[in-house]
Design a protein around this motif. Structure first.
Motif, PDB file in Angstrom:
ATOM      1  N   GLU A 119       9.354  -9.829   2.622  1.00 57.45           N
ATOM      2  CA  GLU A 119      10.093 -10.223   1.424  1.00 57.45           C
ATOM      3  C   GLU A 119       9.648 -11.580   0.899  1.00 57.45           C
ATOM      4  N   VAL A 120       9.197 -12.449   1.820  1.00 56.07           N
ATOM      5  CA  VAL A 120       8.691 -13.759   1.411  1.00 56.07           C
ATOM      6  C   VAL A 120       7.349 -13.609   0.697  1.00 56.07           C
ATOM      7  N   ILE A 121       6.486 -12.791   1.255  1.00 55.31           N
ATOM      8  CA  ILE A 121       5.176 -12.556   0.640  1.00 55.31           C
ATOM      9  C   ILE A 121       5.336 -11.944  -0.746  1.00 55.31           C
ATOM     10  N   LYS A 122       6.245 -10.979  -0.893  1.00 57.30           N
ATOM     11  CA  LYS A 122       6.468 -10.347  -2.196  1.00 57.30           C
ATOM     12  C   LYS A 122       7.033 -11.340  -3.204  1.00 57.30           C
ATOM     13  N   GLN A 123       7.912 -12.239  -2.744  1.00 53.87           N
ATOM     14  CA  GLN A 123       8.566 -13.184  -3.640  1.00 53.87           C
ATOM     15  C   GLN A 123       7.633 -14.293  -4.095  1.00 53.87           C
ATOM     16  N   TYR A 124       6.790 -14.790  -3.188  1.00 50.77           N
ATOM     17  CA  TYR A 124       6.079 -16.034  -3.460  1.00 50.77           C
ATOM     18  C   TYR A 124       4.582 -15.912  -3.682  1.00 50.77           C
ATOM     19  N   THR A 125       4.046 -14.693  -3.636  1.00 49.22           N
ATOM     20  CA  THR A 125       2.602 -14.578  -3.865  1.00 49.22           C
ATOM     21  C   THR A 125       2.310 -13.928  -5.208  1.00 49.22           C
ATOM     22  N   THR A 126       1.937 -12.689  -5.199  1.00 51.49           N
ATOM     23  CA  THR A 126       1.519 -12.009  -6.416  1.00 51.49           C
ATOM     24  C   THR A 126       2.374 -10.766  -6.642  1.00 51.49           C
ATOM     25  N   SER A 127       2.422 -10.323  -7.875  1.00 49.58           N
ATOM     26  CA  SER A 127       3.151  -9.086  -8.191  1.00 49.58           C
ATOM     27  C   SER A 127       2.266  -7.852  -8.001  1.00 49.58           C
ATOM     28  N   ASN A 128       0.984  -8.070  -7.739  1.00 50.41           N
ATOM     29  CA  ASN A 128       0.050  -6.966  -7.525  1.00 50.41           C
ATOM     30  C   ASN A 128       0.368  -6.276  -6.189  1.00 50.41           C
ATOM     31  N   LYS A 129       0.772  -5.016  -6.247  1.00 48.06           N
ATOM     32  CA  LYS A 129       1.218  -4.297  -5.051  1.00 48.06           C
ATOM     33  C   LYS A 129       0.112  -4.144  -4.017  1.00 48.06           C
ATOM     34  N   VAL A 130      -1.120  -3.928  -4.476  1.00 46.76           N
ATOM     35  CA  VAL A 130      -2.243  -3.770  -3.556  1.00 46.76           C
ATOM     36  C   VAL A 130      -2.469  -5.061  -2.768  1.00 46.76           C
ATOM     37  N   GLN A 185      -0.274  -7.454  -2.346  1.00 46.83           N
ATOM     38  CA  GLN A 185       0.899  -7.654  -1.495  1.00 46.83           C
ATOM     39  C   GLN A 185       0.751  -6.930  -0.167  1.00 46.83           C
ATOM     40  N   ARG A 186       0.355  -5.663  -0.242  1.00 42.84           N
ATOM     41  CA  ARG A 186       0.197  -4.879   0.985  1.00 42.84           C
ATOM     42  C   ARG A 186      -0.861  -5.489   1.897  1.00 42.84           C
ATOM     43  N   PHE A 187      -1.931  -5.985   1.297  1.00 43.16           N
ATOM     44  CA  PHE A 187      -2.986  -6.632   2.086  1.00 43.16           C
ATOM     45  C   PHE A 187      -2.459  -7.888   2.775  1.00 43.16           C
ATOM     46  N   LEU A 188      -1.716  -8.701   2.038  1.00 42.41           N
ATOM     47  CA  LEU A 188      -1.195  -9.941   2.599  1.00 42.41           C
ATOM     48  C   LEU A 188      -0.181  -9.673   3.708  1.00 42.41           C
ATOM     49  N   ILE A 189       0.656  -8.673   3.499  1.00 44.78           N
ATOM     50  CA  ILE A 189       1.641  -8.316   4.521  1.00 44.78           C
ATOM     51  C   ILE A 189       0.942  -7.843   5.788  1.00 44.78           C
ATOM     52  N   LYS A 190      -0.077  -7.013   5.610  1.00 50.69           N
ATOM     53  CA  LYS A 190      -0.815  -6.471   6.750  1.00 50.69           C
ATOM     54  C   LYS A 190      -1.588  -7.552   7.499  1.00 50.69           C
ATOM     55  N   SER A 191      -2.059  -8.545   6.773  1.00 49.29           N
ATOM     56  CA  SER A 191      -2.924  -9.555   7.394  1.00 49.29           C
ATOM     57  C   SER A 191      -2.179 -10.823   7.818  1.00 49.29           C
TER      58      SER A 191
END
Length: 390
Positions: A129-140, A142-148
Motif C-alpha cells: 500500500e505504501v508503494i502504490k501510494q508513494y511511487t507511480t500510478s503505473n500498475k506494471v 507498481q507490481r515490479f516495485l512490490i515484487k522487488s
C-alpha cells in the motif's frame, strides 16, 4: 571500543520534517556528543533544510530533488559533494538511517573507506500500500516495485555489517526475509520534553466545549498507511455518547480525504484537524489528551505513542507489530483488533471510563529513554568494531 568515536549518519529525510527517523537521529546525535563522540549527519534537503540546521553542527546537506508524493524524503543528486567536504577524514562507524539515494551513497562510501557499517530499518517501505501510494500510478511498475522491494532490502541491509531493528517484531520480520545479523535498538523518546507535568489546558479549551468532554488524540502523518479511517469509524460510533471529541494533529497527502470522510460521517462537530503542529507546541497537545489513539499497522516502533505515554496519556492502539509489544492491556493502554473501528471505539470507551487504572505509561516510556537507547546503540557499535578488529 575507543572513548572517542567519529560517526557518520546518512539519511534521505531530515529537517524541517520531524518524523520518527529524524527524531531518532537527533536524539542519538545529542546524547552521543554529550558523551564525547563526534556525529556528522549527511542528509538530502533544500534551502529550508539548510535554514533549520545550526551553524557548525557537523551537518552536510546534499542538493536534492523533492520527492513530491512523500515530501519528507528528498532524492539527492550530487552525493559526491559529501566526499569533497570530508576530504580524507577517517570515520569509525557509518550508520545508514535510510536505504535510498543517500543511504546507498553512504554504503558505497563506507565500503571504499573500509568503515564498519550499520543500517537501521526504520520504515516498512516494502509494504504494497505504501508503494502504490508513494511511487507511480503505473500498475506494471507498481507490481515490479512490490515484487522487488524485499529483494532490494535484503541486498542493501545484507551489505551492512549489522542491522538495527527498533523492535523485536521488526527483528523477527527481517529474519523471516533472510536479513540477519540484526540487533534491537529502540528509538528513544525525550522524557524530559514529554512529561506529565506539561500543562495542556490551553489546547483543551480550544477544542473542548465543557469540562465533562474527553479528548482523543492522534499525532502523526496523515497518510494511507496510518489507517485513520479506523479512528473516524470509532468516532462515528462514539458520537452518540456526546462527551467525545477527536483531534487529529498533523498533515500529509490524505488530509483532505479524511476531512471529507469526517464530513460524510457527520462528524464535523466532534472531529477536529489541527494541521501542522510546531515541535515546541507538541508536548501541550499530548498533555491535553485523555487518551491517545494509534490505528496504524505500519509502526516499526511507534515514537508518538511513546511520547504520549511519557506525557502520562494511555494509548489505544492496533494489536500489530511494535504496538503489540509496547501496549500492555490494563496497564498503559489497550490494544484493539487491527482495522476494526468497532473494537477501537470499545477500547477508547473502556480507557476513558477507567482512567484511574492506567498508571504504567511513564514507566513504559522511561524504558525507551535517550540514555538507555544510546547505551544499546553503543553496544552495537562496539560489537561491530570488535569484529572489524578496531
Amino acid at each position: 571500543m575507543q572513548d572517542h568515536l567519529k560517526i557518520q549518519f546518512f539519511t534521505d529525510t531530515f529537517l524541517p520534517s520531524v518524523d520518527g527517523v529524524v527524531s531518532s537521529m537527533l536524539n542519538f546525535k545529542q546524547e552521543l556528543e554529550k558523551r564525547g563522540h563526534e556525529v556528522f549527519i549527511i542528509a538530502s534537503g533544500d534551502s529550508r533544510t539548510k535554514a533549520a540546521v545550526k551553524k557548525n553542527d557537523r551537518t552536510i546537506i546534499l542538493p536534492s530533488i523533492k520527492f513530491k508524493k512523500y515530501p519528507q524524503y528528498n532524492l539527492a543528486w550530487m552525493p559526491l559533494i559529501a566526499s569533497i567536504k570530508f576530504g580524507f577524514s577517517k570515520f569509525d562507524i557509518t550508520h545508514l538511517h535510510t536505504p535510498f539515494t543517500v543511504g546507498m551513497y553512504g554504503l558505497l562510501y563506507a565500503k571504499l573507506n573500509k568503515t564498519p557499517t550499520v543500517g537501521s530499518f526504520h520504515t516498512l517501505f516494502t509494504r504494497s500500500e505504501v508503494i502504490k501510494q508513494y511511487t507511480t500510478s503505473n500498475k506494471v511498475v507498481q507490481r515490479f516495485l512490490i515484487k522487488s522491494s524485499w529483494p532490494y532490502a535484503k541486498f542493501f541491509y545484507g551489505k551492512c555489517n549489522g542491522v538495527i531493528a527498533p523492535s523485536t517484531s521488526i527483528k523477527n520480520l527481517l529474519n523471516r526475509h533472510s536479513i540477519g545479523n540484526s540487533y534491537v535498538v529502540p528509538n528513544s523518546v525525550d522524557t524530559k520534553k514529554f512529561n506529565p507535568n506539561v500543562n495542556g489546558e490551553k489546547i483543551r479549551r480550544k477544542y473542548l466545549k465543557s469540562e465533562r468532554e474527553r479528548l482523543v488524540l492522534y499525532v502523526g502523518r496523515i497518510s494511507v498507511e496510518k489507517n485513520i479511517e479506523v479512528m473516524l469509524k470509532a468516532a462515528k460510533i462514539l458520537k452518540k455518547k456526546q462527551i467525545y471529541r477527536f483531534l487529529i494533529a498533523g498533515t500529509g497527502p490524505m488530509l483532505d480525504y479524511y476531512k471529507n470522510m469526517a464530513a460524510k460521517y457527520g462528524l464535523a462537530d466532534i472531529v477536529h484537524f489541527s494541521g501542522f503542529v510546531d515541535e515546541r507546541e507538541l508536548p501541550r497537545y499530548y498533555a491535553a489528551a485523555d487518551v491517545f489513539c494509534m490505528p496504524s499497522t505500519f509502526e516499526t516502533q511507534g515514537i508518538v505513542s511513546l511520547e504520549a505515554m511519557a506525557s502520562g496519556v494511555p494509548v489505544v492502539g492496533a494489536d500489530y507489530l511494535a504496538l503489540r509489544e509496547m501496549i500492555i492491556n490494563g496497564k498503559n493502554g489497550e490494544k484493539f483488533a487491527p482495522r476494526n473501528g468497532d473494537d477501537c471505539a470499545h477500547k477508547i470507551e473502556k480507557v476513558i471510563n477507567n482512567l484511574g487504572y492506567y498508571k504504567k505509561m511513564v514507566d513504559t516510556a522511561k524504558m525507551y529513554s535517550v540514555e538507555k537507547s544510546t547505551d544499546k546503540l553503543l553496544e552495537v557499535y562496539k560489537a561491530l568494531l570488535d569484529k572489524n578488529g578496531n
